[in-house]
Design an enzyme around this catalytic site. Structure first.
Site, PDB file in Angstrom:
ATOM      1  N   GLU A  50       0.875  -1.177   0.000  1.00 36.89           N
ATOM      2  CA  GLU A  50       0.000   0.000   0.000  1.00 36.89           C
ATOM      3  C   GLU A  50       0.903   1.215   0.000  1.00 36.89           C
ATOM      4  O   GLU A  50       1.777   1.337   0.860  1.00 36.89           O
ATOM      5  CB  GLU A  50      -0.873   0.031   1.258  1.00 36.89           C
ATOM      6  N   ASP A  61      -5.577   9.286  10.253  1.00 40.08           N
ATOM      7  CA  ASP A  61      -4.248   8.801  10.608  1.00 40.08           C
ATOM      8  C   ASP A  61      -3.744   9.349  11.932  1.00 40.08           C
ATOM      9  O   ASP A  61      -3.987  10.500  12.281  1.00 40.08           O
ATOM     10  CB  ASP A  61      -3.256   9.165   9.498  1.00 40.08           C
TER      11      ASP A  61
END
Lengths: 271, 410
Positions: A50, A61
């Protein structure tokens, strides 16, 4: 041609072991090292990559990946670099699938159709649009499908059963189960409840299920890996790469961490 | 006033927006990670239930009257209007609310909703601190825990409001990520919410964020326009010819615009912070100078660079210093119902002084942008016209900023 994600998961199924998915942010620790990082990850055990596309406001995040985004943006890493990196990686690696992961705004600014067309041509295999739930992805589905780019959707502990079924019906490539309520890299993963949740997801979809968020070591990888088709390592890896100044430092950082997780997963017999 | 002569063929029923998923035309929506989708659906369902619940609305009405201090008056600025020499200038006095700004219209509503939903913890983001104070105020009154996220840079700039929040029992968390300002505080609050979603209510302070926030925050603020419309009819036997409000995220503006949108004869002006001038690049005028994109859970106009990275904005008023804008404003701009204009730092400061000296009112620097444009507009209109300006907050919080800008030590 079959999509590399599908090929990889069918190989993993044949081997009877869970896959190792790694997440890194493009351009971190330095744009000159992105391709070296990707090759090092494959060398030391990654089955699927990824590649994060930097965004100034990565709301899903945690601090580690936020800072990776900030470092990359400070070095002017944009989507052109992401595309260049995929192209360069493909010169030496035709097999390892790459999923581009990020937030919508940079992609839309680049032009969604233009970006995904170039991404597919560069050798990307899937897209994970973090801030694009199924309700908003309608405009993109046909475009991605036409390019055979798999659209990777998230499932969360909060996702109710009926909604899980709707997401599963749209899934391709794999489904990404978010192992806890929280942001990437947080420290409160309860393996027991994640395992129970993964077992509940069985039979939901033909598409493989990967699990991520908060897996930091070989033990966690093995425990969750026994109940999923793949596990994702992100923050714990990004943290270790942060200080690497050249290709050999990148290789050393990955070599000192990833093989333990790979070996743990290779030892797992899927239950 | 080009917006008032729309043809019958393209008539839009503004009350029909947003749609069930929060879209205002191409704008709005729910652009969040999957973990928040179910909590947002739960919030939307709770809101749709209580907004028509007579008991909830009665409690809200009581709180508005006895705690917030509503209705706020409409005030005719006679001296200012005379000096300007054009249309009559009227102010909707949101500065007279408890805590000194319109922000409490929203938090009083969301607070009651949080309580009904059984949440025991409130989180909020704040830039200048006004929404943080309004959230801490309501949390204190309802006995809920309150955590306010505030950019580290803003904490330094707004020490008084930080202390006010603490006095009200809130915990203020400095945000060190990104540009350390409002947009980063919003990111951090979303990250907290995703982590503590079971018992936490996220009190967003403006008409941005994912659905249902733009609608819900609008509805709680729409009391401003609802009162103003009726007050105009009662006291002036007409509707205003123009309504003017400042736009950062846009909650006070939507609040006063909403009930006038279907009145074709009322021109609508949203005033953005042009900072040091749009051409300087140092501004916060998302609608005038931005491009559509996705941030903080909704599609709207944004200030971003060529890579789509959100960039820092500038305004003398911290409350307008936001790189996005509520999606309903984006829609109203595109469809032509509202006009969005810019006022610079200097123009806003001049209007602040003008209002203080002619009417004895210290308006917030945010609201001073609306006053500045309202004065310009009034000057271009005959004396029998009425320009209604939303004075969204009082300026006491800004006196230190003004002194510093003008080189005065207090």
């Amino acid at each position: 041609m079959t999509n590399r994600i599908d090929t990889r998961f069918s190989d993993l199924r044949a081997a009877g072991r869970p896959g190792l998915i790694t997440f890194v942010t493009a351009g971190d620790p330095d744009p000159t090292l992105t391709v070296d990082v990707l090759h090092a990850l494959v060398r030391h055990g990654a089955d699927l990559l990824e590649l994060g596309m930097p965004f100034s406001d990565p709301m899903a995040d945690g601090p580690v990946i936020q800072q990776a985004n900030e470092r990359a943006i400070a070095k002017h890493v944009g989507l052109a670099h992401v595309l260049d990196s995929v192209r360069a990686f493909r010169v030496h690696d035709q097999a390892t699938p790459i999923v581009l992961m990020g937030y919508l705004n940079p992609i839309e600014r680049f032009g969604f159709e233009r970006f995904v067309t170039e991404a597919a041509a560069a050798g990307a295999d899937g897209m994970l649009l973090v801030d694009c739930p199924i309700e908003e992805s309608g405009n993109y589905e046909a475009t991605l499908k036409a390019l055979d780019l798999k659209q990777i959707f998230l499932l969360a502990p909060t996702t109710p059963p009926e909604r899980r079924r709707r997401i599963a019906a749209k899934a391709s490539g794999f489904l990404y189960y978010v192992s806890f309520k929280g942001i990437t890299g947080a420290g409160h993963l309860e393996q027991g409840s994640a395992v129970a949740a993964l077992d509940e997801l069985r039979g939901l979809s033909q598409v493989p299920i990967a699990v991520g968020f908060g897996i930091r070591d070989a033990q966690g990888a093995a425990t969750l890996g026994a109940h999923a088709e793949a596990i994702v390592i992100g923050s714990a890896l990004v943290e270790r790469l942060a200080g690497a100044g050249d290709a050999s430092a990148v290789d050393a950082a990955v070599a000192s961490f990833l093989p333990r997780i790979r070996d743990a997963l290779h030892a797992v017999r899927r239950v | 006033m080009q917006a008032q002569n729309k043809g019958v063929a393209d008539r839009v029923d503004y009350a029909a927006y947003p749609d069930a998923r929060g879209h205002f035309g191409p704008y709005g929506g729910s652009f969040v990670a999957e973990t928040l989708m179910a909590p947002l659906a739960e919030l939307a369902a709770a809101y749709e239930h209580y907004r028509v619940d007579p008991e909830f609305m009665a409690e809200l009405a009581r709180d508005r009257k006895h705690y917030v201090g509503r209705p706020t008056p409409i005030y005719h600025c006679e001296r200012l209007s005379r000096e300007v020499g054009g249309a009559q200038i009227l102010l909707k006095r949101e500065d007279l609310n408890h805590t000194g700004a319109h922000k409490i219209n929203n938090t009083v509503g969301q607070g009651l909703l949080a309580k009904r939903m059984g949440k025991r913890r409130i989180i909020a983001e704040t830039g200048a601190g006004q929404h943080g104070v309004a959230s801490a105020t309501i949390a204190a009154r309802l006995g809920l825990e309150c955590v306010v996220y505030m950019g580290a840079v803003d904490i330094e700039r707004q020490a008084i409001n930080v202390f006010r929040m603490k006095l009200l029992g809130a915990t203020v968390v400095p945000v060190q990520s990104g540009s350390k300002t409002l947009k980063d505080a919003l990111n951090e609050a979303l990250r907290d919410w995703v982590t503590n979603v079971d018992h936490t209510f996220y009190m967003i302070g403006t008409v941005a964020g994912p659905h249902p926030y733009p609608k819900m925050v609008r509805d709680f603020n729409a009391i401003v326009g609802m009162e103003a419309r009726q007050q105009m009819l009662d006291e002036y036997a007409k509707l205003p010819d123009a309504v003017v409000a400042c736009v950062g995220g846009g909650s006070n503006a939507i609040g006063i615009f909403h009930h006038f949108l279907n009145d074709d004869g009322v021109a609508i002006y949203g005033v953005e912070a042009a900072g040091e001038g749009i051409e300087s690049g140092r501004h916060a005028a998302s609608l005038s100078a931005g491009v559509p994109g996705v941030l903080h859970g909704n599609r709207t106009y944004l200030i971003a660079d060529a890579d789509g990275q959100i960039i820092e904005t500038h305004s003398v008023s911290a409350g307008l210093d936001y790189p996005g804008v509520g999606p309903e404003h984006a829609f109203l701009k595109d469809i032509g119902r509202a006009n969005y204009v810019g006022i610079t730092d200097d123009e806003a400061l001049a209007a602040f002084h003008k209002l203080a000296l002619t009417e004895g009112i210290l308006g917030a620097l945010e609201s001073s942008h609306a006053v500045a444009y309202g004065i310009k507009l009034a000057a271009s209109l005959p004396k029998d016209r009425h320009v209604l300006i939303n004075l969204s907050g009082r300026g006491d919080k800004d006196v230190n900023t003004i002194a510093r800008l003008e080189g005065i030590s207090l």
